[in-house]
Design a protein around this motif. Sequence first.
Motif, PDB file in Angstrom:
ATOM      1  N   CYS A 117      39.566  41.928  52.589  1.00 23.00           N
ATOM      2  CA  CYS A 117      38.931  40.737  52.058  1.00 23.00           C
ATOM      3  C   CYS A 117      39.580  39.544  52.461  1.00 23.00           C
ATOM      4  CB  CYS A 117      39.415  41.067  50.321  1.00 23.00           C
ATOM      5  SG  CYS A 117      38.932  39.630  49.443  1.00 23.00           S
ATOM      6  N   LEU A 138      38.271  34.151  46.776  1.00 23.25           N
ATOM      7  CA  LEU A 138      37.643  34.723  45.475  1.00 23.25           C
ATOM      8  C   LEU A 138      36.058  34.896  45.617  1.00 23.25           C
ATOM      9  CD1 LEU A 138      39.166  31.957  43.029  1.00 23.25           C
ATOM     10  CD2 LEU A 138      39.885  34.317  43.549  1.00 23.25           C
ATOM     11  N   THR A 139      35.527  34.295  46.447  1.00 25.56           N
ATOM     12  CA  THR A 139      34.013  34.941  46.781  1.00 25.56           C
ATOM     13  C   THR A 139      34.077  36.382  47.266  1.00 25.56           C
ATOM     14  OG1 THR A 139      33.301  32.689  47.337  1.00 25.56           O
ATOM     15  CG2 THR A 139      32.181  34.553  48.409  1.00 25.56           C
ATOM     16  N   VAL A 141      36.917  38.445  47.236  1.00 29.57           N
ATOM     17  CA  VAL A 141      37.153  39.358  46.156  1.00 29.57           C
ATOM     18  C   VAL A 141      36.139  39.787  45.193  1.00 29.57           C
ATOM     19  CG1 VAL A 141      38.756  39.384  43.970  1.00 29.57           C
ATOM     20  CG2 VAL A 141      39.673  38.346  46.068  1.00 29.57           C
ATOM     21  N   GLU A 142      35.313  38.670  44.582  1.00 29.73           N
ATOM     22  CA  GLU A 142      34.437  39.190  43.639  1.00 29.73           C
ATOM     23  C   GLU A 142      33.312  39.907  44.218  1.00 29.73           C
ATOM     24  OE1 GLU A 142      31.249  36.894  40.422  1.00 29.73           O
ATOM     25  OE2 GLU A 142      32.276  35.863  41.914  1.00 29.73           O
ATOM     26  N   ALA A 143      32.693  39.843  45.328  1.00 30.85           N
ATOM     27  CA  ALA A 143      31.586  40.660  46.024  1.00 30.85           C
ATOM     28  C   ALA A 143      32.344  42.045  46.176  1.00 30.85           C
ATOM     29  CB  ALA A 143      31.392  40.084  47.410  1.00 30.85           C
ATOM     30  N   GLN A 145      34.719  43.723  44.588  1.00 27.50           N
ATOM     31  CA  GLN A 145      35.165  44.267  43.592  1.00 27.50           C
ATOM     32  C   GLN A 145      33.824  44.815  42.723  1.00 27.50           C
ATOM     33  OE1 GLN A 145      39.625  42.712  42.184  1.00 27.50           O
ATOM     34  NE2 GLN A 145      37.776  41.923  41.422  1.00 27.50           N
ATOM     35  N   GLN A 146      32.836  43.869  42.796  1.00 26.93           N
ATOM     36  CA  GLN A 146      31.355  44.134  42.013  1.00 26.93           C
ATOM     37  C   GLN A 146      30.917  45.372  42.596  1.00 26.93           C
ATOM     38  OE1 GLN A 146      29.031  40.964  42.341  1.00 26.93           O
ATOM     39  NE2 GLN A 146      29.625  39.905  40.503  1.00 26.93           N
ATOM     40  N   ALA A 179      42.923  37.225  40.334  1.00 33.49           N
ATOM     41  CA  ALA A 179      41.805  37.715  40.192  1.00 33.49           C
ATOM     42  C   ALA A 179      41.386  39.256  40.581  1.00 33.49           C
ATOM     43  CB  ALA A 179      40.602  36.927  41.167  1.00 33.49           C
ATOM     44  N   ASP A 181      41.183  43.395  40.283  1.00 30.75           N
ATOM     45  CA  ASP A 181      41.325  44.149  39.011  1.00 30.75           C
ATOM     46  C   ASP A 181      42.296  45.284  39.052  1.00 30.75           C
ATOM     47  OD1 ASP A 181      39.432  45.281  40.777  1.00 30.75           O
ATOM     48  OD2 ASP A 181      37.778  44.932  39.652  1.00 30.75           O
TER      49      ASP A 181
END
Length: 387
Positions: A117, A138-139, A141-143, A145-146, A179, A181
Amino acid sequence: MTKLQLPDTSGKLCAYTLQGTPWDAAKPARAFNRVVFSAAHVVADPYANVDPWTGGAIDWDATLAYRRYLADLGLGIAEAMDTAQRGMGLSWDDSLTLIRRTSQALEGTGVPIFNGCGTDHLDPSAVGTVDDVIAAYLTQVEAIQQAGGRLILMASRALARVAKSPDDYLRVYRKVLAAADQPVVLHWLGDMFDPELKGYWGTGDLTAARDIALQVIEESQSKVDGIKISLLDKDREIDMRRRLPAPVRMYTGDDFNYPELIAGDDQGYSHALLGIFDAIAPAASHALSALANGDKPKFLEILEPTIPLSRRIFGAPTRFYKTGVVFLAYLNGHQPHMVMLAGHQAMRPLPYFVDIFKLADAAGLLREPELAAARMRQFLALHGVQA
Protein backbone atom coordinates in the motif's frame (compact mmCIF):
# COMPACT_ATOMS: atom_id res chain seq x y z
CA MET A 1 25.27 -35.48 -16.94
CA THR A 2 23.96 -32.25 -18.42
CA LYS A 3 26.60 -30.15 -20.16
CA LEU A 4 26.69 -26.90 -22.09
CA GLN A 5 29.08 -24.16 -23.14
CA LEU A 6 28.97 -20.90 -21.16
CA PRO A 7 30.75 -17.69 -22.14
CA ASP A 8 33.17 -15.85 -19.90
CA THR A 9 33.44 -12.07 -19.85
CA SER A 10 35.73 -12.12 -22.90
CA GLY A 11 33.24 -14.18 -24.91
CA LYS A 12 35.30 -17.38 -24.73
CA LEU A 13 33.14 -20.49 -24.37
CA CYS A 14 33.95 -22.79 -21.48
CA ALA A 15 32.51 -26.25 -20.85
CA TYR A 16 30.19 -26.43 -17.87
CA THR A 17 28.64 -29.55 -16.34
CA LEU A 18 25.63 -29.15 -14.08
CA GLN A 19 26.38 -30.58 -10.66
CA GLY A 20 23.59 -29.57 -8.28
CA THR A 21 21.05 -31.88 -6.69
CA PRO A 22 17.69 -30.12 -7.08
CA TRP A 23 15.50 -29.56 -4.04
CA ASP A 24 12.08 -31.08 -4.41
CA ALA A 25 9.10 -28.77 -4.14
CA ALA A 26 7.23 -30.51 -1.34
CA LYS A 27 4.58 -29.29 1.07
CA PRO A 28 6.13 -28.79 4.52
CA ALA A 29 5.12 -31.43 7.04
CA ARG A 30 4.60 -28.92 9.83
CA ALA A 31 4.06 -25.22 10.36
CA PHE A 32 7.12 -22.99 10.40
CA ASN A 33 8.17 -21.31 13.64
CA ARG A 34 8.80 -18.02 11.85
CA VAL A 35 6.28 -15.81 10.06
CA VAL A 36 7.48 -15.96 6.48
CA PHE A 37 6.44 -14.02 3.40
CA SER A 38 7.84 -14.28 -0.09
CA ALA A 39 7.47 -11.15 -2.14
CA ALA A 40 6.35 -12.48 -5.53
CA HIS A 41 7.15 -11.39 -9.07
CA VAL A 42 4.63 -10.96 -11.87
CA VAL A 43 4.76 -12.70 -15.25
CA ALA A 44 4.45 -10.38 -18.24
CA ASP A 45 2.28 -11.21 -21.25
CA PRO A 46 4.70 -11.22 -24.22
CA TYR A 47 1.88 -11.33 -26.78
CA ALA A 48 0.10 -8.17 -25.68
CA ASN A 49 0.38 -5.30 -28.13
CA VAL A 50 1.43 -2.89 -25.40
CA ASP A 51 4.56 -0.75 -25.49
CA PRO A 52 7.01 -1.71 -22.73
CA TRP A 53 7.57 1.91 -21.75
CA THR A 54 3.93 2.07 -20.65
CA GLY A 55 4.54 -0.87 -18.31
CA GLY A 56 3.21 -3.75 -20.35
CA ALA A 57 0.55 -6.36 -19.68
CA ILE A 58 0.33 -9.21 -17.15
CA ASP A 59 -0.11 -12.91 -17.84
CA TRP A 60 -2.62 -13.46 -15.05
CA ASP A 61 -2.76 -17.25 -15.27
CA ALA A 62 1.02 -17.67 -14.94
CA THR A 63 1.26 -14.98 -12.28
CA LEU A 64 -1.38 -16.60 -10.07
CA ALA A 65 0.03 -20.08 -10.68
CA TYR A 66 3.34 -18.91 -9.27
CA ARG A 67 1.62 -17.69 -6.12
CA ARG A 68 -0.02 -21.09 -5.68
CA TYR A 69 3.42 -22.68 -6.06
CA LEU A 70 4.88 -20.45 -3.33
CA ALA A 71 1.89 -21.06 -1.07
CA ASP A 72 2.19 -24.84 -1.50
CA LEU A 73 5.72 -24.56 -0.13
CA GLY A 74 4.38 -22.94 3.04
CA LEU A 75 5.32 -19.37 2.17
CA GLY A 76 3.03 -16.43 2.78
CA ILE A 77 2.65 -13.92 -0.03
CA ALA A 78 3.76 -10.28 0.13
CA GLU A 79 1.74 -9.03 -2.81
CA ALA A 80 2.24 -6.07 -5.13
CA MET A 81 5.60 -5.16 -3.63
CA ASP A 82 8.82 -4.05 -5.28
CA THR A 83 9.55 -7.65 -6.36
CA ALA A 84 6.40 -7.38 -8.50
CA GLN A 85 8.00 -4.29 -10.09
CA ARG A 86 5.82 -1.92 -8.12
CA GLY A 87 6.79 1.54 -9.24
CA MET A 88 9.01 0.02 -11.95
CA GLY A 89 6.43 -1.23 -14.43
CA LEU A 90 3.51 -2.35 -12.26
CA SER A 91 0.89 0.40 -11.96
CA TRP A 92 -1.38 1.01 -8.99
CA ASP A 93 -4.42 -0.07 -11.01
CA ASP A 94 -2.79 -3.38 -11.90
CA SER A 95 -1.52 -3.70 -8.33
CA LEU A 96 -5.05 -3.51 -6.97
CA THR A 97 -6.25 -6.06 -9.53
CA LEU A 98 -3.34 -8.31 -8.53
CA ILE A 99 -4.22 -7.96 -4.85
CA ARG A 100 -7.83 -8.91 -5.52
CA ARG A 101 -7.00 -11.83 -7.79
CA THR A 102 -4.36 -13.29 -5.47
CA SER A 103 -6.82 -13.15 -2.59
CA GLN A 104 -9.38 -15.01 -4.68
CA ALA A 105 -6.85 -17.56 -5.95
CA LEU A 106 -5.67 -18.45 -2.44
CA GLU A 107 -9.03 -18.17 -0.70
CA GLY A 108 -9.54 -20.94 1.83
CA THR A 109 -5.89 -22.01 1.91
CA GLY A 110 -5.03 -20.22 5.14
CA VAL A 111 -1.94 -18.75 3.48
CA PRO A 112 -1.22 -15.30 4.92
CA ILE A 113 -1.26 -12.48 2.38
CA PHE A 114 -0.17 -8.91 3.06
CA ASN A 115 -0.38 -6.29 0.32
CA GLY A 116 1.71 -3.33 -0.69
CA CYS A 117 0.00 0.00 0.00
CA GLY A 118 1.68 3.19 -1.12
CA THR A 119 1.32 6.45 -2.98
CA ASP A 120 2.56 5.34 -6.40
CA HIS A 121 -0.52 6.53 -8.28
CA LEU A 122 0.88 10.02 -7.73
CA ASP A 123 3.59 11.64 -9.80
CA PRO A 124 6.11 12.56 -7.06
CA SER A 125 7.21 15.65 -9.00
CA ALA A 126 3.63 16.96 -8.97
CA VAL A 127 3.02 16.45 -5.25
CA GLY A 128 2.98 19.73 -3.39
CA THR A 129 2.24 18.98 0.25
CA VAL A 130 2.36 16.33 2.93
CA ASP A 131 -1.46 16.41 2.92
CA ASP A 132 -1.34 15.19 -0.70
CA VAL A 133 0.72 12.22 0.46
CA ILE A 134 -1.69 11.43 3.30
CA ALA A 135 -4.64 11.53 0.91
CA ALA A 136 -2.85 9.24 -1.53
CA TYR A 137 -2.02 6.69 1.15
CA LEU A 138 -5.61 6.75 2.39
CA THR A 139 -6.91 6.13 -1.13
CA GLN A 140 -4.92 2.90 -1.33
CA VAL A 141 -5.67 1.93 2.29
CA GLU A 142 -9.38 2.16 1.59
CA ALA A 143 -9.20 0.24 -1.70
CA ILE A 144 -7.12 -2.63 -0.30
CA GLN A 145 -9.18 -2.92 2.87
CA GLN A 146 -12.40 -2.94 0.85
CA ALA A 147 -10.91 -5.92 -0.97
CA GLY A 148 -10.35 -7.61 2.40
CA GLY A 149 -6.57 -7.20 2.28
CA ARG A 150 -3.99 -6.71 5.01
CA LEU A 151 -1.51 -3.87 4.50
CA ILE A 152 2.19 -3.39 4.11
CA LEU A 153 2.73 0.38 4.23
CA MET A 154 5.34 0.85 1.54
CA ALA A 155 7.83 3.68 1.68
CA SER A 156 6.63 6.65 -0.37
CA ARG A 157 8.71 8.41 -3.00
CA ALA A 158 6.31 11.34 -2.81
CA LEU A 159 6.78 11.65 0.96
CA ALA A 160 10.56 11.51 0.61
CA ARG A 161 10.29 14.34 -1.91
CA VAL A 162 8.04 16.76 -0.02
CA ALA A 163 8.78 16.08 3.68
CA LYS A 164 10.83 18.83 5.26
CA SER A 165 11.57 17.15 8.59
CA PRO A 166 11.01 13.95 10.59
CA ASP A 167 7.87 15.58 11.98
CA ASP A 168 6.27 15.33 8.55
CA TYR A 169 6.86 11.56 8.58
CA LEU A 170 5.37 11.26 12.03
CA ARG A 171 2.27 13.16 10.94
CA VAL A 172 1.77 11.05 7.82
CA TYR A 173 2.17 7.73 9.58
CA ARG A 174 -0.11 8.74 12.48
CA LYS A 175 -2.90 9.61 10.04
CA VAL A 176 -2.45 6.56 7.85
CA LEU A 177 -2.08 4.05 10.69
CA ALA A 178 -5.22 5.42 12.30
CA ALA A 179 -7.14 4.33 9.19
CA ALA A 180 -5.86 0.74 9.26
CA ASP A 181 -8.49 -1.78 10.31
CA GLN A 182 -5.88 -4.44 11.19
CA PRO A 183 -2.22 -4.19 12.26
CA VAL A 184 0.09 -3.45 9.33
CA VAL A 185 3.69 -4.12 8.38
CA LEU A 186 5.78 -0.99 7.98
CA HIS A 187 8.34 -0.99 5.20
CA TRP A 188 11.73 0.69 5.41
CA LEU A 189 13.37 0.34 2.02
CA GLY A 190 16.91 1.60 1.68
CA ASP A 191 18.02 3.77 -1.21
CA MET A 192 20.02 0.89 -2.68
CA PHE A 193 16.61 -0.55 -3.61
CA ASP A 194 15.17 2.80 -4.67
CA PRO A 195 17.38 5.91 -4.97
CA GLU A 196 14.31 8.14 -4.63
CA LEU A 197 13.95 7.01 -1.00
CA LYS A 198 17.27 8.49 0.10
CA GLY A 199 16.93 10.20 3.48
CA TYR A 200 13.73 8.38 4.39
CA TRP A 201 12.30 9.25 7.82
CA GLY A 202 13.57 12.78 7.26
CA THR A 203 17.29 12.27 7.82
CA GLY A 204 20.36 10.80 6.19
CA ASP A 205 21.57 9.57 9.58
CA LEU A 206 20.44 5.94 9.83
CA THR A 207 20.55 5.94 13.62
CA ALA A 208 18.31 9.00 13.76
CA ALA A 209 16.06 7.43 11.11
CA ARG A 210 15.78 4.30 13.27
CA ASP A 211 14.61 6.41 16.16
CA ILE A 212 11.92 8.09 14.07
CA ALA A 213 10.67 4.72 12.86
CA LEU A 214 10.60 3.49 16.47
CA GLN A 215 8.63 6.58 17.48
CA VAL A 216 6.08 5.84 14.74
CA ILE A 217 5.71 2.32 16.12
CA GLU A 218 5.49 3.38 19.76
CA GLU A 219 2.84 6.03 19.05
CA SER A 220 0.60 3.58 17.14
CA GLN A 221 1.70 0.23 18.51
CA SER A 222 -1.72 -1.40 18.34
CA LYS A 223 -1.77 -0.72 14.58
CA VAL A 224 1.66 -2.25 13.85
CA ASP A 225 2.21 -5.97 13.29
CA GLY A 226 5.88 -5.46 12.46
CA ILE A 227 8.43 -3.64 10.38
CA LYS A 228 10.41 -4.86 7.40
CA ILE A 229 13.89 -3.40 7.05
CA SER A 230 15.72 -3.62 3.73
CA LEU A 231 19.04 -1.88 4.38
CA LEU A 232 21.37 -4.84 3.65
CA ASP A 233 23.01 -4.14 7.02
CA LYS A 234 22.54 -6.97 9.51
CA ASP A 235 23.93 -5.04 12.47
CA ARG A 236 21.41 -2.24 12.05
CA GLU A 237 18.59 -4.73 11.78
CA ILE A 238 19.68 -6.57 14.93
CA ASP A 239 20.08 -3.28 16.78
CA MET A 240 16.56 -2.18 15.88
CA ARG A 241 15.11 -5.64 16.51
CA ARG A 242 16.29 -5.45 20.10
CA ARG A 243 14.61 -2.07 20.55
CA LEU A 244 11.17 -3.02 19.23
CA PRO A 245 8.26 -3.25 21.67
CA ALA A 246 7.70 -6.91 22.51
CA PRO A 247 4.59 -7.61 20.38
CA VAL A 248 6.06 -5.97 17.24
CA ARG A 249 7.85 -8.28 14.82
CA MET A 250 11.03 -7.60 12.91
CA TYR A 251 10.75 -8.88 9.33
CA THR A 252 14.12 -9.17 7.68
CA GLY A 253 14.35 -7.75 4.19
CA ASP A 254 18.12 -8.34 4.13
CA ASP A 255 18.72 -10.41 1.01
CA PHE A 256 22.44 -10.63 1.87
CA ASN A 257 22.27 -11.95 5.45
CA TYR A 258 18.86 -13.58 5.84
CA PRO A 259 19.93 -17.02 7.21
CA GLU A 260 21.73 -15.56 10.21
CA LEU A 261 18.96 -13.04 10.90
CA ILE A 262 16.14 -15.59 10.71
CA ALA A 263 18.07 -18.11 12.82
CA GLY A 264 18.59 -15.40 15.43
CA ASP A 265 20.63 -15.30 18.60
CA ASP A 266 20.04 -15.61 22.32
CA GLN A 267 18.27 -12.23 22.30
CA GLY A 268 15.81 -12.85 19.48
CA TYR A 269 15.33 -13.46 15.78
CA SER A 270 13.79 -11.94 12.68
CA HIS A 271 10.79 -13.18 10.76
CA ALA A 272 11.04 -12.87 6.97
CA LEU A 273 9.62 -10.78 4.14
CA LEU A 274 12.04 -11.41 1.32
CA GLY A 275 12.25 -11.07 -2.42
CA ILE A 276 14.91 -13.78 -2.60
CA PHE A 277 12.40 -16.36 -1.33
CA ASP A 278 10.67 -16.06 -4.72
CA ALA A 279 13.85 -17.38 -6.33
CA ILE A 280 14.94 -19.94 -3.71
CA ALA A 281 11.51 -21.12 -2.54
CA PRO A 282 12.18 -24.90 -2.38
CA ALA A 283 15.43 -24.48 -0.43
CA ALA A 284 13.79 -21.89 1.84
CA SER A 285 10.90 -24.24 2.57
CA HIS A 286 13.18 -27.17 3.45
CA ALA A 287 15.37 -24.92 5.60
CA LEU A 288 12.41 -23.46 7.48
CA SER A 289 11.08 -26.97 8.10
CA ALA A 290 14.42 -27.90 9.64
CA LEU A 291 14.31 -24.81 11.84
CA ALA A 292 10.78 -25.66 12.94
CA ASN A 293 12.09 -29.10 13.92
CA GLY A 294 14.71 -27.44 16.13
CA ASP A 295 17.62 -28.13 13.78
CA LYS A 296 19.23 -24.71 13.38
CA PRO A 297 22.51 -26.13 11.95
CA LYS A 298 20.55 -27.87 9.17
CA PHE A 299 18.63 -24.65 8.48
CA LEU A 300 21.88 -22.77 8.02
CA GLU A 301 23.47 -25.59 6.01
CA ILE A 302 20.61 -25.60 3.49
CA LEU A 303 20.62 -21.84 3.01
CA GLU A 304 24.39 -21.34 2.93
CA PRO A 305 24.73 -22.12 -0.82
CA THR A 306 21.90 -19.69 -1.60
CA ILE A 307 23.78 -16.70 -0.19
CA PRO A 308 26.22 -16.24 -3.14
CA LEU A 309 23.24 -16.54 -5.49
CA SER A 310 21.24 -13.95 -3.60
CA ARG A 311 24.14 -11.53 -3.37
CA ARG A 312 24.63 -11.78 -7.12
CA ILE A 313 20.93 -11.33 -7.85
CA PHE A 314 20.75 -8.30 -5.53
CA GLY A 315 24.13 -6.85 -6.45
CA ALA A 316 24.39 -3.19 -7.35
CA PRO A 317 22.39 -1.60 -8.82
CA THR A 318 20.17 -3.50 -6.39
CA ARG A 319 16.89 -2.11 -7.72
CA PHE A 320 17.27 -4.33 -10.81
CA TYR A 321 17.27 -7.56 -8.78
CA LYS A 322 13.84 -8.44 -10.23
CA THR A 323 15.57 -9.36 -13.49
CA GLY A 324 17.46 -12.15 -11.74
CA VAL A 325 14.35 -13.39 -9.94
CA VAL A 326 12.40 -13.64 -13.21
CA PHE A 327 15.34 -15.30 -14.95
CA LEU A 328 15.26 -18.16 -12.43
CA ALA A 329 11.50 -18.54 -12.89
CA TYR A 330 12.15 -18.81 -16.64
CA LEU A 331 14.95 -21.37 -16.22
CA ASN A 332 12.74 -23.45 -13.94
CA GLY A 333 9.79 -23.59 -16.31
CA HIS A 334 7.40 -21.39 -14.34
CA GLN A 335 7.05 -19.16 -17.40
CA PRO A 336 7.91 -19.77 -21.04
CA HIS A 337 9.80 -16.54 -21.69
CA MET A 338 12.07 -13.91 -20.16
CA VAL A 339 9.97 -10.82 -21.01
CA MET A 340 9.34 -8.43 -18.10
CA LEU A 341 7.17 -5.41 -17.47
CA ALA A 342 8.74 -2.19 -18.75
CA GLY A 343 11.41 -4.16 -20.61
CA HIS A 344 13.37 -4.94 -17.45
CA GLN A 345 14.74 -8.16 -18.92
CA ALA A 346 17.35 -5.89 -20.49
CA MET A 347 18.55 -4.34 -17.22
CA ARG A 348 21.45 -6.75 -16.56
CA PRO A 349 24.50 -7.79 -18.64
CA LEU A 350 25.07 -11.29 -19.97
CA PRO A 351 27.71 -12.26 -17.34
CA TYR A 352 25.09 -11.64 -14.64
CA PHE A 353 22.82 -14.30 -16.14
CA VAL A 354 25.69 -16.76 -16.58
CA ASP A 355 26.63 -16.34 -12.93
CA ILE A 356 23.05 -16.83 -11.78
CA PHE A 357 22.79 -20.04 -13.80
CA LYS A 358 25.92 -21.47 -12.19
CA LEU A 359 25.09 -20.30 -8.66
CA ALA A 360 21.52 -21.60 -8.87
CA ASP A 361 22.89 -24.96 -9.98
CA ALA A 362 25.31 -25.04 -7.03
CA ALA A 363 22.44 -24.30 -4.65
CA GLY A 364 20.19 -27.05 -6.06
CA LEU A 365 17.75 -24.53 -7.47
CA LEU A 366 17.51 -25.71 -11.09
CA ARG A 367 14.63 -28.09 -10.57
CA GLU A 368 14.91 -29.80 -13.99
CA PRO A 369 18.56 -29.54 -15.11
CA GLU A 370 17.89 -30.55 -18.71
CA LEU A 371 15.15 -27.95 -19.08
CA ALA A 372 17.28 -25.29 -17.40
CA ALA A 373 20.19 -26.04 -19.74
CA ALA A 374 17.93 -25.95 -22.81
CA ARG A 375 16.51 -22.61 -21.77
CA MET A 376 19.96 -21.25 -21.01
CA ARG A 377 21.03 -22.22 -24.52
CA GLN A 378 17.99 -20.42 -25.96
CA PHE A 379 18.80 -17.36 -23.89
CA LEU A 380 22.44 -17.36 -24.96
CA ALA A 381 21.41 -17.72 -28.60
CA LEU A 382 19.53 -14.41 -28.30
CA HIS A 383 22.91 -12.89 -27.42
CA GLY A 384 24.62 -14.51 -30.39
CA VAL A 385 26.17 -17.30 -28.33
CA GLN A 386 25.94 -20.88 -29.62
CA ALA A 387 26.19 -23.01 -26.44
